[in-house]
Scaffold this active site. Sequence first.
Site, PDB file in Angstrom:
ATOM      1  N   ASN A  61       0.854  -1.181   0.000  1.00 45.06           N
ATOM      2  CA  ASN A  61       0.000   0.000   0.000  1.00 45.06           C
ATOM      3  C   ASN A  61       0.894   1.238   0.000  1.00 45.06           C
ATOM      4  OD1 ASN A  61      -1.914   1.989   0.368  1.00 45.06           O
ATOM      5  ND2 ASN A  61      -2.408   1.423   2.475  1.00 45.06           N
ATOM      6  N   LYS A  97      -0.031   4.208  -0.235  1.00 42.42           N
ATOM      7  CA  LYS A  97      -0.746   5.324   0.387  1.00 42.42           C
ATOM      8  C   LYS A  97      -0.608   6.580  -0.498  1.00 42.42           C
ATOM      9  CE  LYS A  97      -0.354   3.251   4.938  1.00 42.42           C
ATOM     10  NZ  LYS A  97      -0.261   3.470   6.403  1.00 42.42           N
ATOM     11  N   HIS A 137      -9.532   0.498   5.007  1.00 43.92           N
ATOM     12  CA  HIS A 137      -8.295   0.797   5.734  1.00 43.92           C
ATOM     13  C   HIS A 137      -8.604   1.733   6.900  1.00 43.92           C
ATOM     14  CE1 HIS A 137      -4.245   2.200   6.633  1.00 43.92           C
ATOM     15  NE2 HIS A 137      -3.789   1.166   5.954  1.00 43.92           N
ATOM     16  N   GLU A 195      -7.207   4.252   8.089  1.00 45.30           N
ATOM     17  CA  GLU A 195      -7.072   5.685   7.828  1.00 45.30           C
ATOM     18  C   GLU A 195      -8.336   6.246   7.186  1.00 45.30           C
ATOM     19  OE1 GLU A 195      -2.289   5.025   7.374  1.00 45.30           O
ATOM     20  OE2 GLU A 195      -3.478   5.465   5.578  1.00 45.30           O
ATOM     21  N   GLU A 249      -5.157  -5.271  10.541  1.00 40.74           N
ATOM     22  CA  GLU A 249      -4.174  -4.223  10.797  1.00 40.74           C
ATOM     23  C   GLU A 249      -4.439  -3.591  12.157  1.00 40.74           C
ATOM     24  OE1 GLU A 249      -2.453  -2.353   6.924  1.00 40.74           O
ATOM     25  OE2 GLU A 249      -4.478  -1.616   7.205  1.00 40.74           O
ATOM     26  N   GLY A 299       2.536   2.124  10.911  1.00 38.54           N
ATOM     27  CA  GLY A 299       3.436   3.258  10.749  1.00 38.54           C
ATOM     28  C   GLY A 299       4.099   3.727  12.027  1.00 38.54           C
ATOM     29  N   SER A 321       3.134  -2.939  10.546  1.00 39.14           N
ATOM     30  CA  SER A 321       4.581  -2.690  10.433  1.00 39.14           C
ATOM     31  C   SER A 321       5.381  -3.956  10.132  1.00 39.14           C
ATOM     32  CB  SER A 321       5.117  -2.010  11.709  1.00 39.14           C
ATOM     33  OG  SER A 321       4.568  -0.720  11.847  1.00 39.14           O
TER      34      SER A 321
END
Length: 295
Positions: A51, A53, A137, A139, A212, A218, A258
């Site tokens: 990904n 992003k 996702h 985010e 996730e 991250g 990660s």
Amino acid sequence: MAVMDFVKGVVGKAQVETEKIVATITHKRPKGSSVGEPAVDGQRQYLIGGNWKCNGTTESLTELIKTFNDAGPIPANVEVAICAPSVYLGLCTQGLRQDIAVGAQNCGVNEKEGAYTGEICAAQLLDVGCVWVIIGHSERREGFGMVGEDEELCAKKLKVALDAGLKVMFAIGEKKEERENGTTMDVCAKQLAPAAKLLSESDWANVAIAYEPVWAIGTGLTATPEMAQETHASIRAWVAENVSSDVAKAVRIQYGGSMKGANAKDLLAQPDIDGGLIGGAALKADYFNIINGAL
């Protein structure tokens, strides 16, 4: 029964059309190569999805594509995809090696083209050669300067993408405080439940669940292989109870907290971890260390 047969026919036709589009575009790309033995019947093939992003430029991603094209063979038991920013999908569909599928990071809930300013529908993603799309996702669920996408919306987008012929990495996962409170599976179940209601059993053949843990995305923090395995096993048990045992055995569950070359092998060795959804490391040559962690 007649309705179910009709639905299966529509989905099957969409899949055939998808394969034609992708084949037309893919044959122009550089050939890849493989090493090792493919997954045997009944064994889940690893899925490593990158990904990117909202990262990269034409220059930097062209260089990264070259790095991936020159990175050597991909294990035959691993399926690999890169989900690029929409403006750079063309770079991938024109230049990325054939054995790395191209995907998008989002698609609209609208089933067709039309007056949906700023959206990209599933049919358009297929038209430019996408095979995969990420839905749900964290985010996007949380939002970044905008209203986030709730469980019902994510499930609807998942169904729309599948009906159009895309494959979907459907992301779920808990926040740090939710893990500390012991509610990880409550959160994951809440995110999965609307999808389980909308999807037919056959739909799940084109879904990978991307677990996730939000606290590990991250941040450099990573669940231990044992922690990740425990949650993956719980997700698979939930699918068995709420969808079917056959789907639970077959569905791939990726880990997305990660993962990098240094920890990929230990994570991928766990029985219920079937790959990864990779963020930062997918923007580096280290991505292939993750891919080769399945050997």
